[in-house]
Write a protein that holds these residues in place. Structure first.
Motif, mmCIF file in Angstrom:
data_model
loop_
_atom_site.group_PDB
_atom_site.id
_atom_site.type_symbol
_atom_site.label_atom_id
_atom_site.label_comp_id
_atom_site.label_asym_id
_atom_site.label_seq_id
_atom_site.Cartn_x
_atom_site.Cartn_y
_atom_site.Cartn_z
ATOM 1 N N LEU A 49 0.826 -1.211 0.000
ATOM 2 C CA LEU A 49 0.000 0.000 0.000
ATOM 3 C C LEU A 49 0.859 1.260 0.000
ATOM 4 O O LEU A 49 0.491 2.268 -0.610
ATOM 5 C CB LEU A 49 -0.915 0.009 1.229
ATOM 6 C CG LEU A 49 -2.034 -1.033 1.275
ATOM 7 C CD1 LEU A 49 -2.814 -0.919 2.580
ATOM 8 C CD2 LEU A 49 -2.969 -0.877 0.088
ATOM 9 N N ALA B 87 -6.533 6.849 -9.851
ATOM 10 C CA ALA B 87 -6.177 6.314 -8.535
ATOM 11 C C ALA B 87 -4.793 5.668 -8.589
ATOM 12 O O ALA B 87 -4.420 5.052 -9.589
ATOM 13 C CB ALA B 87 -7.211 5.290 -8.078
ATOM 14 N N ARG B 88 -4.047 5.814 -7.507
ATOM 15 C CA ARG B 88 -2.725 5.188 -7.405
ATOM 16 C C ARG B 88 -2.886 3.871 -6.650
ATOM 17 O O ARG B 88 -2.521 3.745 -5.482
ATOM 18 C CB ARG B 88 -1.751 6.120 -6.694
ATOM 19 C CG ARG B 88 -1.562 7.455 -7.394
ATOM 20 C CD ARG B 88 -0.476 8.275 -6.734
ATOM 21 N NE ARG B 88 0.841 7.665 -6.890
ATOM 22 C CZ ARG B 88 1.650 7.838 -7.936
ATOM 23 N NH1 ARG B 88 1.262 8.614 -8.941
ATOM 24 N NH2 ARG B 88 2.817 7.241 -7.992
ATOM 25 N N SER B 89 -3.454 2.883 -7.329
ATOM 26 C CA SER B 89 -3.789 1.607 -6.695
ATOM 27 C C SER B 89 -3.085 0.421 -7.325
ATOM 28 O O SER B 89 -3.118 -0.668 -6.767
ATOM 29 C CB SER B 89 -5.310 1.359 -6.786
ATOM 30 O OG SER B 89 -6.047 2.439 -6.270
ATOM 31 N N TRP B 90 -2.438 0.641 -8.480
ATOM 32 C CA TRP B 90 -1.967 -0.484 -9.276
ATOM 33 C C TRP B 90 -0.447 -0.600 -9.248
ATOM 34 O O TRP B 90 0.273 0.368 -9.471
ATOM 35 C CB TRP B 90 -2.439 -0.344 -10.713
ATOM 36 C CG TRP B 90 -3.935 -0.318 -10.810
ATOM 37 C CD1 TRP B 90 -4.742 0.781 -10.753
ATOM 38 C CD2 TRP B 90 -4.800 -1.432 -10.927
ATOM 39 N NE1 TRP B 90 -6.055 0.415 -10.842
ATOM 40 C CE2 TRP B 90 -6.131 -0.938 -10.958
ATOM 41 C CE3 TRP B 90 -4.594 -2.815 -11.040
ATOM 42 C CZ2 TRP B 90 -7.223 -1.779 -11.081
ATOM 43 C CZ3 TRP B 90 -5.687 -3.635 -11.168
ATOM 44 C CH2 TRP B 90 -6.987 -3.124 -11.186
ATOM 45 N N GLN C 283 -3.861 -4.807 -8.059
ATOM 46 C CA GLN C 283 -4.434 -3.767 -7.215
ATOM 47 C C GLN C 283 -4.109 -4.119 -5.769
ATOM 48 O O GLN C 283 -4.684 -5.049 -5.187
ATOM 49 C CB GLN C 283 -5.939 -3.671 -7.431
ATOM 50 C CG GLN C 283 -6.563 -2.438 -6.806
ATOM 51 C CD GLN C 283 -8.017 -2.273 -7.193
ATOM 52 O OE1 GLN C 283 -8.584 -3.111 -7.883
ATOM 53 N NE2 GLN C 283 -8.623 -1.181 -6.751
ATOM 54 N N THR C 284 -3.182 -3.380 -5.183
ATOM 55 C CA THR C 284 -2.645 -3.751 -3.875
ATOM 56 C C THR C 284 -3.687 -3.690 -2.756
ATOM 57 O O THR C 284 -3.583 -4.414 -1.772
ATOM 58 C CB THR C 284 -1.468 -2.838 -3.512
ATOM 59 O OG1 THR C 284 -1.903 -1.460 -3.509
ATOM 60 C CG2 THR C 284 -0.333 -2.979 -4.502
ATOM 61 N N SER C 285 -4.699 -2.833 -2.891
ATOM 62 C CA SER C 285 -5.717 -2.723 -1.852
ATOM 63 C C SER C 285 -6.502 -4.015 -1.689
ATOM 64 O O SER C 285 -6.988 -4.333 -0.595
ATOM 65 C CB SER C 285 -6.668 -1.564 -2.153
ATOM 66 O OG SER C 285 -7.277 -1.713 -3.419
ATOM 67 N N ILE D 50 -5.412 3.197 1.974
ATOM 68 C CA ILE D 50 -6.288 2.875 0.840
ATOM 69 C C ILE D 50 -7.128 4.090 0.456
ATOM 70 O O ILE D 50 -7.327 4.374 -0.732
ATOM 71 C CB ILE D 50 -7.186 1.668 1.194
ATOM 72 C CG1 ILE D 50 -6.323 0.419 1.393
ATOM 73 C CG2 ILE D 50 -8.211 1.418 0.081
ATOM 74 C CD1 ILE D 50 -7.093 -0.801 1.853
ATOM 75 N N GLN E 270 -5.447 6.596 -1.853
ATOM 76 C CA GLN E 270 -5.123 6.234 -3.237
ATOM 77 C C GLN E 270 -5.846 7.057 -4.305
ATOM 78 O O GLN E 270 -5.234 7.276 -5.365
ATOM 79 C CB GLN E 270 -5.393 4.730 -3.431
ATOM 80 C CG GLN E 270 -4.405 3.873 -2.668
ATOM 81 C CD GLN E 270 -4.660 2.378 -2.876
ATOM 82 O OE1 GLN E 270 -5.617 1.962 -3.522
ATOM 83 N NE2 GLN E 270 -3.793 1.557 -2.308
ATOM 84 N N ASP F 279 -9.380 5.188 -2.853
ATOM 85 C CA ASP F 279 -10.280 4.073 -3.133
ATOM 86 C C ASP F 279 -11.178 3.898 -1.907
ATOM 87 O O ASP F 279 -10.985 2.994 -1.102
ATOM 88 C CB ASP F 279 -9.479 2.810 -3.421
ATOM 89 C CG ASP F 279 -10.360 1.660 -3.887
ATOM 90 O OD1 ASP F 279 -11.596 1.829 -3.893
ATOM 91 O OD2 ASP F 279 -9.808 0.597 -4.220
ATOM 92 N N THR G 289 -13.212 0.435 -1.412
ATOM 93 C CA THR G 289 -12.432 -0.663 -0.834
ATOM 94 C C THR G 289 -12.096 -0.385 0.621
ATOM 95 O O THR G 289 -12.116 -1.292 1.455
ATOM 96 C CB THR G 289 -11.143 -0.878 -1.646
ATOM 97 O OG1 THR G 289 -11.490 -1.183 -2.998
ATOM 98 C CG2 THR G 289 -10.320 -2.006 -1.073
#
Length: 388
Positions: A95, A110-113, A122-124, A167, A170, A172, A175
């Motif tokens: 994360l 989003a900075r999720s990947w 998707q780290t979340s 999270i 991000q 998100d 989630t």
């Protein structure tokens, strides 16, 4: 010699039904967009022409998910209990990594990947599973001391808050809310003092949500379009109004598989966040009800396995996994039907997307590992009874 129990075949069968149905609906919901679409997905350019583009990718993820599920099923759940700290720290570190400014981790705002060659994770999604294992281990280790204010409840709440904030950053929020709800259910089932839990969580999280809405006009606009999508049906309310059209057109028996029209580029994200609307349009009330009954059977069977286990860690881990999948399904379906604001989370096992599918199948594998231990203990008890 220590025997190994057999996995729960009913849970395996229900999982196979959901995965098979998911592939079928991805075929129907994605083919038009894949053929006509021009887009960039996680850094990869795609200009259309292959109507099976998403289906091929989904089948690849299903194959990886089956391998991951079988591996998780054959690992004794005691392994997760012994290595809970390492698992949670890796989840937490992932994360943090996606938020580093010098890494190209942004997709869809989003900075999720986390990009790993041709694939993106998707780290979340993995963080939810990491936190579940952490909370189950801590609660089981503390036992009755978990009801204490300082030494019992505070440490798990601090860890949950840290995961939640990363999270949400991000951002998100969907989630993050699912993670928060899953943690809350696990703490309640673990015997947390409800008064302490309420006093410690409600003020800070209420303040967070109010601040988030104030600082993010986009979130406030999304809530306004949820309350009255028709007032902006050509703008922010377009997605929800098109979902309404799909569900209404489905009626009792549906238009028939592949015969829906909303997926013809009217309904955005028809193969991901709004695949439930396509299900409603093509299968109607009857088909949707049958699908939801399979979903409910899966969740109840998973819960049954958890409650049969005599190990507190195994029970709480299973409850966390079932809650995570159930809440995510509830949030997705709630968004597609206009019951709650749209959050952008996929429908577990059904929507196109690798990370969610992979995590759900790993979680199912852990449930199957628990079921093997439950069945092993049952077999040993029967053998002991015969000897006596």
């Amino acid at each position: 010699m220590k025997t190994r129990g057999v996995p729960d075949f009913l849970l395996l069968f229900l999982t196979a039904l959901l995965i098979g149905f998911g592939i079928t609906m991805v075929i129907s919901s994605s083919s038009i967009f894949a053929y006509a679409g021009q887009f960039t997905m996680h850094g990869c350019q795609y200009c259309g022409g292959d109507e099976l583009y998403f289906v091929k990718k989904q089948i690849t993820w299903v194959g990886l998910g089956i391998v991951a599920m079988l591996v998780a099923m054959n690992i004794p759940f005691s392994f997760y209990k012994k290595n809970f700290l390492l698992i949670s720290l890796i989840s937490f570190a992932l994360l943090v990594v996606v938020l580093l400014p010098w890494l190209d981790t942004e997709a869809n705002g989003a900075r999720s990947w986390l990009k790993l060659g041709p694939a993106s994770l998707q780290t979340s999604e993995f963080a939810k599973l990491g936190l579940i294992i952490y909370l189950a281990a801590i609660i089981a280790k503390k036992g009755e001391r978990f009801r204490q204010f300082k030494t019992g409840l505070i440490p798990p709440l601090v860890m949950t808050g840290a995961f939640f904030l990363l999270i949400a950053q991000q951002p998100d929020l969907g989630t993050a809310a699912i993670l928060l709800g899953t943690a809350g259910v696990m703490m309640i089932c673990g015997g947390a003092n409800l008064k302490h839990l309420f006093l410690l969580t409600m003020p800070p999280f209420t303040l967070f949500f109010l601040s988030y809405l104030t600082l993010n006009p986009h979130a406030l606009t999304r809530i306004q379009s949820f309350l009255d999508p028709w007032s902006s049906r050509l703008g922010t309310g377009w997605q929800l109004s098109q979902s309404y059209y799909a569900l209404a057109r489905g009626g009792i028996s549906g238009t028939g598989f592949g015969q829906g029209i909303q997926k013809y580029l009217y309904l955005p994200e028809a193969h991901t966040d709004f695949i439930f609307a396509v299900i409603g349009e093509e299968l109607g009330f009857i088909g949707t009800t049958l699908f939801l009954l399979i979903y409910l059977s899966f969740l109840l069977r998973g819960l049954f396995i958890c409650l049969k286990s005599k190990d507190t860690f195994a029970s709480l881990t299973g409850i966390g996994i079932v809650t995570m999948i159930g809440l995510q399904a509830l949030v997705n379906i709630g968004g597609a039907t206009g019951s709650i604001p749209i959050t952008g989370v996929p429908l577990p096992f059904i929507s196109y997307g690798g990370s969610s599918l992979l995590v759900c199948m790993i979680g199912t594998g852990i449930l199957l590992s628990v079921s093997r231990e439950v069945n092993r203990q049952k077999t040993m008890e029967l053998l002991q009874a015969k000897k006596t």
